[in-house]
Motif scaffolding. Structure first.
Motif, PDB file in Angstrom:
ATOM      1  N   HIS A  25      42.269  39.399  68.932  1.00 33.19           N
ATOM      2  CA  HIS A  25      41.537  38.165  68.662  1.00 33.19           C
ATOM      3  C   HIS A  25      41.049  38.217  67.222  1.00 33.19           C
ATOM      4  O   HIS A  25      40.796  39.297  66.675  1.00 33.19           O
ATOM      5  CB  HIS A  25      40.342  38.004  69.606  1.00 33.19           C
ATOM      6  N   GLU A  26      40.937  37.050  66.599  1.00 31.13           N
ATOM      7  CA  GLU A  26      40.402  36.992  65.247  1.00 31.13           C
ATOM      8  C   GLU A  26      39.599  35.717  65.047  1.00 31.13           C
ATOM      9  O   GLU A  26      39.825  34.704  65.726  1.00 31.13           O
ATOM     10  CB  GLU A  26      41.515  37.082  64.193  1.00 31.13           C
ATOM     11  N   LEU A  27      38.651  35.794  64.127  1.00 32.36           N
ATOM     12  CA  LEU A  27      37.841  34.639  63.741  1.00 32.36           C
ATOM     13  C   LEU A  27      37.848  34.522  62.227  1.00 32.36           C
ATOM     14  O   LEU A  27      37.934  35.533  61.515  1.00 32.36           O
ATOM     15  CB  LEU A  27      36.393  34.803  64.227  1.00 32.36           C
ATOM     16  N   ARG A  28      37.751  33.296  61.754  1.00 30.94           N
ATOM     17  CA  ARG A  28      37.615  33.054  60.317  1.00 30.94           C
ATOM     18  C   ARG A  28      36.202  32.543  60.052  1.00 30.94           C
ATOM     19  O   ARG A  28      35.768  31.578  60.674  1.00 30.94           O
ATOM     20  CB  ARG A  28      38.670  32.044  59.839  1.00 30.94           C
ATOM     21  N   VAL A  29      35.544  33.219  59.133  1.00 25.92           N
ATOM     22  CA  VAL A  29      34.129  32.937  58.876  1.00 25.92           C
ATOM     23  C   VAL A  29      33.936  32.669  57.389  1.00 25.92           C
ATOM     24  O   VAL A  29      34.505  33.370  56.540  1.00 25.92           O
ATOM     25  CB  VAL A  29      33.251  34.134  59.303  1.00 25.92           C
ATOM     26  N   ALA A  30      33.130  31.675  57.073  1.00 26.28           N
ATOM     27  CA  ALA A  30      32.844  31.366  55.672  1.00 26.28           C
ATOM     28  C   ALA A  30      32.054  32.510  55.045  1.00 26.28           C
ATOM     29  O   ALA A  30      31.137  33.059  55.666  1.00 26.28           O
ATOM     30  CB  ALA A  30      32.044  30.072  55.568  1.00 26.28           C
ATOM     31  N   PRO A  31      32.378  32.909  53.820  1.00 20.46           N
ATOM     32  CA  PRO A  31      31.634  34.002  53.168  1.00 20.46           C
ATOM     33  C   PRO A  31      30.185  33.621  52.928  1.00 20.46           C
ATOM     34  O   PRO A  31      29.866  32.443  52.712  1.00 20.46           O
ATOM     35  CB  PRO A  31      32.388  34.207  51.849  1.00 20.46           C
ATOM     36  N   GLU A  32      29.328  34.622  52.991  1.00 17.63           N
ATOM     37  CA  GLU A  32      27.895  34.403  52.766  1.00 17.63           C
ATOM     38  C   GLU A  32      27.397  35.014  51.461  1.00 17.63           C
ATOM     39  O   GLU A  32      26.320  34.674  50.981  1.00 17.63           O
ATOM     40  CB  GLU A  32      27.096  35.015  53.924  1.00 17.63           C
ATOM     41  N   ARG A  33      28.159  35.930  50.907  1.00 17.07           N
ATOM     42  CA  ARG A  33      27.777  36.608  49.674  1.00 17.07           C
ATOM     43  C   ARG A  33      28.993  36.707  48.747  1.00 17.07           C
ATOM     44  O   ARG A  33      30.130  36.740  49.201  1.00 17.07           O
ATOM     45  CB  ARG A  33      27.254  38.024  49.960  1.00 17.07           C
ATOM     46  N   ALA A  34      28.720  36.773  47.459  1.00 16.52           N
ATOM     47  CA  ALA A  34      29.776  36.980  46.466  1.00 16.52           C
ATOM     48  C   ALA A  34      29.246  37.954  45.426  1.00 16.52           C
ATOM     49  O   ALA A  34      28.186  37.727  44.838  1.00 16.52           O
ATOM     50  CB  ALA A  34      30.169  35.668  45.805  1.00 16.52           C
ATOM     51  N   THR A  35      29.960  39.044  45.227  1.00 19.81           N
ATOM     52  CA  THR A  35      29.544  40.058  44.257  1.00 19.81           C
ATOM     53  C   THR A  35      30.385  39.928  42.994  1.00 19.81           C
ATOM     54  O   THR A  35      31.604  40.078  43.035  1.00 19.81           O
ATOM     55  CB  THR A  35      29.682  41.474  44.843  1.00 19.81           C
ATOM     56  N   VAL A  36      29.707  39.632  41.897  1.00 19.33           N
ATOM     57  CA  VAL A  36      30.362  39.486  40.600  1.00 19.33           C
ATOM     58  C   VAL A  36      30.344  40.834  39.885  1.00 19.33           C
ATOM     59  O   VAL A  36      29.291  41.472  39.776  1.00 19.33           O
ATOM     60  CB  VAL A  36      29.639  38.443  39.728  1.00 19.33           C
ATOM     61  N   HIS A  37      31.499  41.284  39.410  1.00 17.26           N
ATOM     62  CA  HIS A  37      31.620  42.513  38.628  1.00 17.26           C
ATOM     63  C   HIS A  37      31.894  42.127  37.184  1.00 17.26           C
ATOM     64  O   HIS A  37      32.894  41.446  36.902  1.00 17.26           O
ATOM     65  CB  HIS A  37      32.765  43.378  39.160  1.00 17.26           C
ATOM     66  N   LEU A  38      31.032  42.531  36.281  1.00 20.86           N
ATOM     67  CA  LEU A  38      31.212  42.163  34.881  1.00 20.86           C
ATOM     68  C   LEU A  38      30.785  43.310  33.984  1.00 20.86           C
ATOM     69  O   LEU A  38      30.088  44.240  34.408  1.00 20.86           O
ATOM     70  CB  LEU A  38      30.422  40.898  34.540  1.00 20.86           C
ATOM     71  N   SER A  39      31.217  43.253  32.738  1.00 16.96           N
ATOM     72  CA  SER A  39      30.866  44.295  31.782  1.00 16.96           C
ATOM     73  C   SER A  39      30.651  43.692  30.408  1.00 16.96           C
ATOM     74  O   SER A  39      31.256  42.675  30.050  1.00 16.96           O
ATOM     75  CB  SER A  39      31.951  45.380  31.719  1.00 16.96           C
ATOM     76  N   VAL A  40      29.778  44.338  29.640  1.00 18.59           N
ATOM     77  CA  VAL A  40      29.570  44.020  28.235  1.00 18.59           C
ATOM     78  C   VAL A  40      30.165  45.175  27.454  1.00 18.59           C
ATOM     79  O   VAL A  40      29.765  46.330  27.626  1.00 18.59           O
ATOM     80  CB  VAL A  40      28.076  43.863  27.904  1.00 18.59           C
ATOM     81  N   SER A  41      31.156  44.897  26.605  1.00 23.48           N
ATOM     82  CA  SER A  41      31.863  45.955  25.893  1.00 23.48           C
ATOM     83  C   SER A  41      32.167  45.503  24.474  1.00 23.48           C
ATOM     84  O   SER A  41      32.748  44.431  24.267  1.00 23.48           O
ATOM     85  CB  SER A  41      33.161  46.304  26.626  1.00 23.48           C
ATOM     86  N   LEU A  42      31.764  46.339  23.498  1.00 26.48           N
ATOM     87  CA  LEU A  42      31.995  46.037  22.086  1.00 26.48           C
ATOM     88  C   LEU A  42      32.525  47.269  21.373  1.00 26.48           C
ATOM     89  O   LEU A  42      32.389  48.392  21.871  1.00 26.48           O
ATOM     90  CB  LEU A  42      30.691  45.560  21.424  1.00 26.48           C
ATOM     91  N   GLU A  43      33.126  47.066  20.221  1.00 24.82           N
ATOM     92  CA  GLU A  43      33.666  48.179  19.463  1.00 24.82           C
ATOM     93  C   GLU A  43      33.441  47.962  17.977  1.00 24.82           C
ATOM     94  O   GLU A  43      33.177  46.845  17.523  1.00 24.82           O
ATOM     95  CB  GLU A  43      35.150  48.359  19.745  1.00 24.82           C
ATOM     96  N   GLY A  44      33.551  49.070  17.224  1.00 25.39           N
ATOM     97  CA  GLY A  44      33.376  48.988  15.781  1.00 25.39           C
ATOM     98  C   GLY A  44      33.474  50.358  15.149  1.00 25.39           C
ATOM     99  O   GLY A  44      33.594  51.379  15.836  1.00 25.39           O
ATOM    100  N   PRO A  45      33.374  50.436  13.818  1.00 26.92           N
ATOM    101  CA  PRO A  45      33.550  51.711  13.110  1.00 26.92           C
ATOM    102  C   PRO A  45      32.321  52.609  13.119  1.00 26.92           C
ATOM    103  O   PRO A  45      32.424  53.800  12.829  1.00 26.92           O
ATOM    104  CB  PRO A  45      33.887  51.270  11.683  1.00 26.92           C
ATOM    105  N   SER A  46      31.155  52.050  13.468  1.00 26.86           N
ATOM    106  CA  SER A  46      29.917  52.819  13.452  1.00 26.86           C
ATOM    107  C   SER A  46      29.359  52.947  14.864  1.00 26.86           C
ATOM    108  O   SER A  46      29.130  51.933  15.541  1.00 26.86           O
ATOM    109  CB  SER A  46      28.883  52.144  12.550  1.00 26.86           C
TER     110      SER A  46
END
Length: 216
Positions: free
Chosen positions: A12-33
């Protein structure tokens, strides 16, 4: 007719609307110093953290995490095979679990244009309480289907009643391994864009059981 053993499977299976959403994000920068890259990354991460904290206080975010900054250096090669000066990269990863999907869409759209910010994925899921309730329901229905199948087989053989001898998750009567499985939607990868719309698809929660019955 002597006692007959009937082994069946119920699903048996059921389809259920999601209740949570987890966002994965990053802040990433680069440079010579190194110092300059660290400073810029911390500055870029500050409004992200503040935005998450304000939404947590307002109730649209249920939980969030922030990883310690990682810094590393890389020396690239030029077209002549010569190593160039070091390039420093710094990054800070965040996760934010939203209960308000419209607010999530607005926030991600706002921050996606920020320099150095990457939204990696969004995972859709249920609360633990709902997941337990749905698993219990699909398990109950799966067992009922197994009983109905066993009864149908017995009647086809001219027998009147079935008695359960064993009920298990799928595979526990043999060498396979499986059980109830809430199947969450795969994380949705995305690139930065001027406007984003997030709509989680239904989550499938399924159960498969095996039953062994005696019929007479």
């Amino acid at each position: 007719m002597s006692e007959v053993i009937i082994t069946v499977r119920g699903e048996h299976e059921l389809r259920v609307a999601p209740e949570r959403a987890t966002v994965h994000l990053s802040v990433s920068l680069e440079g010579p110093s190194r110092a300059e890259v660290v400073e810029r990354t911390l500055a870029a991460a500050t409004p992200v953290r503040e935005g998450i904290e304000s939404r947590k206080a307002a109730g649209s975010i249920a939980a969030w995490t922030s990883q310690r900054m990682s810094v590393y250096a890389d020396r690239p090669w030029n077209s002549e095979g010569k190593k160039l000066a070091p390039v420093y990269r710094a990054s800070i990863d965040f996760t934010a679990t939203f209960s308000d999907f419209s607010e999530m869409s607005v926030w991600v759209t706002e921050i996606s244009a920020d320099d150095g910010l990457t939204v990696a994925s969004v995972d859709w899921h249920l609360t633990p309480e709902t997941e337990r309730e749905v698993e219990r329901e699909v398990a109950t229905q799966a067992v009922g289907i197994a009983v109905s199948r066993a009864q149908a087989y017995a009647e086809a053989l001219g027998l009147q009643s079935v008695t359960p001898r064993e009920i298990s998750d799928r595979g526990l009567m043999s060498t396979e391994s499986a059980s109830f499985k809430p199947v969450a939607m795969r994380g949705m990868a995305m690139d930065s864009a001027p406007a984003m719309d997030f709509q989680g698809e239904e989550i499938t929660v399924s159960a498969t059981v095996e039953g062994r019955f005696s019929a007479s």
